[in-house]
Design an enzyme around this catalytic site. Structure first.
Site, mmCIF file in Angstrom:
data_model
loop_
_atom_site.group_PDB
_atom_site.id
_atom_site.type_symbol
_atom_site.label_atom_id
_atom_site.label_comp_id
_atom_site.label_asym_id
_atom_site.label_seq_id
_atom_site.Cartn_x
_atom_site.Cartn_y
_atom_site.Cartn_z
ATOM 1 C CE1 TYR A 108 -3.542 2.741 0.989
ATOM 2 C CE2 TYR A 108 -1.660 3.655 2.169
ATOM 3 C CZ TYR A 108 -2.927 3.798 1.633
ATOM 4 O OH TYR A 108 -3.576 5.002 1.732
ATOM 5 C CD GLU A 196 -5.563 4.651 -1.291
ATOM 6 O OE1 GLU A 196 -5.677 5.061 -0.131
ATOM 7 O OE2 GLU A 196 -6.503 4.121 -1.917
#
Lengths: 387, 291
Positions: A108, A196
């Protein structure tokens, strides 16, 4: 300004971040044709302006073009409700057909501006995927932060050491560092407030591929990014909210009966809180900005008069600066003149020019109650709505 | 006594000759004590040498500073040039800078915060209503209709709610020492913690009211500050957005952080633990101060 996945990936591609090949489809035929062209298994993804799709059925996998067409049929025109959309969800007008990749490990990665330090900051975790948000809440220690300089500047060796500490395998460290460097450049050059990549797949041969991507741009910076400004997709937003925005009013539609006309975000939130705690249901949230003219405010009031659910207007304005109270009574007069429908009005104003505004409101041809203070105004509005 | 701005502060306006600068400065000059309400000069690049509202106009902040020695500057410049105006004021060493401009890009504020790190300037804003010293000095765009001098210090993230609280306080006979709008943007100048330190050190402030809302880290930082050592003065907090759906951005209420902070429940718990008395409405603030 939230970009959907395909728009976000267009930007990331320009910075050299490796991505699965993908194409936008607007029909099941197109979906099948894209799946054929890509060959092999594909992911079928709903293009909406919110995250949380994976857990809400907004990302599916198809082994054949026929399966891709079936998924497309199912998704297109439907409504997707995720943990990050509004309660009523978002209609799916477009889907993204993308090569499905095999990978066993992922990361992530995101960039935000840390509000305490006021610098761009890399947020990273050694395990990405749809369960990341839940995992991060359960075990906050898995999420690591790396602050950058105000201009995005950083020491590549120190950043590499951070990724090593995070647990990125040596075999993939060069590729991941390359992705992070590209994300930083994209963040700074496009005035993003969020980039992101989740998951960033670590694939065989040492590569890293951005499977899903999210970008939020700073709406206040669009004056210097005309090409990005053109990506604003107003067709998907609530019409009333778009009209209000164009009239210097922040407006959010809700489900209740009490139409709120308030200036300032803080007073707007306070009024909203007090109505709910008194047992009422707001029809909207409103924050009239300082520069709004009487005509613009009248447009905002008109949105509420046009809403058949609205049974009472609660005007709660504290006049100051350019939004003096008489500007509100002028706006109410304009809106009343332009609309056949009237509803009872609780007219509560304080601050600059309050007395003359009260006098003007009293003279209007509509049922207008003028309470002394905000608490009383909220009580009157709720009791009117419950009648 | 006051915090941040003294009752005889000398004030500069950057962007004096524009519409907003003219409108608000005229009001502020009439409000403050003395012939010009404390206003000594204006800055508008390219307009140096003229007089506007009876004040001399300079091309640069440095020239204006050398000629008029201001204690503070109010920035009324449009958003695209607001950051440069803030940087110019910081570079000129002006002690207090107030920026009322809305919609300043976030990364511009990151640059400004970087410049503030090595400076002695206290920045208030942007997207702030400014600083009011009731009866003495107005630096900003707030309502002055109900403010009266007294002992309550206010630091707030919202202008209209500040005016509301000020009106309720004044109606109850509770005047204000200084009101400071820290601004509604995610990245801004001084925050609640800095304001609390100023109010603690100001003998004219007897109690402090914080007006906060959901999102951001201001309330958390205030709680950290208050928990570190005894404060010595009552602190009341009014937090709004208690019923705002967490996934919705309302006005400038700010996005709930991806790291899970920013909820009203968390802010309330931390502030209460630090000894702050919570109020649910402006009237509650008055009740809390009266008791």
């Amino acid at each position: 300004m939230y970009l959907h996945e395909a728009q976000a990936k267009d930007i990331l591609a320009r910075y050299g971040i490796p991505l699965p090949e993908g194409m936008i489809a607007r029909s099941s035929d197109e979906a099948a044709a894209h799946a054929t062209a890509l060959g092999g298994a594909v992911a079928v993804k709903a293009l909406i302006h919110a995250g949380g799709r994976g857990l809400a059925g907004g990302v599916r996998f198809a082994q054949t073009p026929d399966e891709a067409a079936l998924c497309a049929d199912d998704m297109l025109g439907g409504t997707l409700v995720t943990a990050q959309t509004r309660r009523k969800g978002e209609t799916v007008h477009e889907i993204y057909i993308e090569q499905a990749l095999d990978f066993s490990r992922s990361l992530y990665l995101s960039l935000i501006v840390d509000q305490r330090r006021a610098v761009p900051t890399l947020i990273a975790a050694a395990e990405g995927g749809t369960a990341f948000e839940q995992n991060a809440m359960d075990a906050p220690a898995m999420v690591q932060k790396y602050p950058l300089g105000a201009d995005g500047g950083h020491n590549p060796a120190a950043l590499a050491a951070f990724l090593d500490m995070l647990g990125v395998p040596d075999s993939h460290s060069a590729a991941v560092l390359g992705v992070v460097e590209a994300m930083i450049a994209a963040f700074m050059e496009n005035d993003a407030t969020l980039i992101e990549i989740n998951p960033l797949a670590l694939v065989e041969g040492g590569g890293a591929v951005a499977i899903d991507a999210k970008i939020v741009l700073d709406g206040n910076s669009l004056f210097r990014h005309p090409a990005l400004a053109a990506l604003r997709d107003t067709a998907r937003s609530d019409e009333a909210e778009v009209l209000a925005q164009a009239n210097e009013i922040n407006f959010v539609r809700m489900d209740g009966e009490i139409g709120l006309v308030v200036n300032g975000a803080g007073l707007g939130l306070a009024t909203h809180d007090m109505v709910i705690e008194e047992g009422g249901r707001p029809a909207n949230f409103m924050d009239i900005r300082t520069m709004a003219t009487a005509e613009q405010i009248a447009t905002g009031i008109g949105l509420l008069l046009d809403d058949p659910k609205v049974r009472v207007l609660l005007i709660n304005v504290h006049g100051g600066g350019m939004t003096t109270c008489d500007r509100i009574s002028d706006a109410l007069a304009l809106a009343t003149e332009a609309h056949d429908r009237t509803v009872p009005v609780i007219f509560r104003v304080a601050g600059q020019n309050a007395a003359q505004a009260r006098e003007a409101a009293q003279a209007l041809p509509l049922p207008c109650t003028i309470p002394d203070d905000m608490t009383e105004a909220v009580r009157l509005a709720v009791s009117e709505a419950l009648q | 006594m006051t915090a941040l701005i003294s009752s005889d502060a000398r004030i500069l306006v950057q962007g004096l000759t524009g519409n907003a600068g003219t409108f608000y400065t005229r009001l502020a000059m009439a409000y403050g004590t003395g012939d010009t309400g404390g206003y000594v000069a204006g800055v508008t690049p390219g307009k140096g040498g003229i007089d506007h509202l009876g004040l001399p106009v300079f091309d640069t902040v440095r020239e204006a500073t050398q000629a008029t020695r201001p204690d503070a500057s109010v920035i009324m410049a449009p958003a695209p040039v607001a950051a440069d105006a803030m940087l110019e004021a910081i570079e000129a060493g002006i002690p207090t800078v107030v920026c009322v401009t809305e919609r300043v890009p976030v990364l511009d504020m990151v640059r400004v915060r970087d410049a503030l790190r090595d400076s002695d300037t206290a920045l208030v804003g942007p997207n702030s209503q400014g600083i009011l010293v009731p009866g003495a000095r107005k630096l900003g765009v707030m309502s002055t209709a109900d403010a009266i001098p007294g002992g309550i210090g206010i630091a707030a993230r919202s202008a209209s709610l500040t005016s509301e609280v000020v009106a309720r306080l004044s109606a109850a006979g509770l005047g204000q020492s200084t009101t400071i709008g820290i601004g509604g943007d995610p990245i801004h100048g001084i925050g609640f913690a800095h304001c609390l330190a100023l109010f603690r050190d100001d003998p004219g402030t007897e109690a402090v009211v914080l007006i906060g809302e959901l999102g951001g880290v201001e309330e958390e930082e205030a709680a950290d500050f208050l928990a570190a050592e005894p404060y010595g003065k009552p602190v009341i907090a009014l937090l709004v957005g208690r019923h705002a759906p967490e996934d919705r951005r309302m006005g400038h209420a700010g996005t709930v952080s991806v790291l899970g902070s920013g909820s009203i429940a968390q802010k309330t718990a931390l502030l209460e633990l630090a000894g702050v008395r919570m109020a649910a409405t402006p009237d509650d603030v008055v009740r809390a101060l009266a008791s």
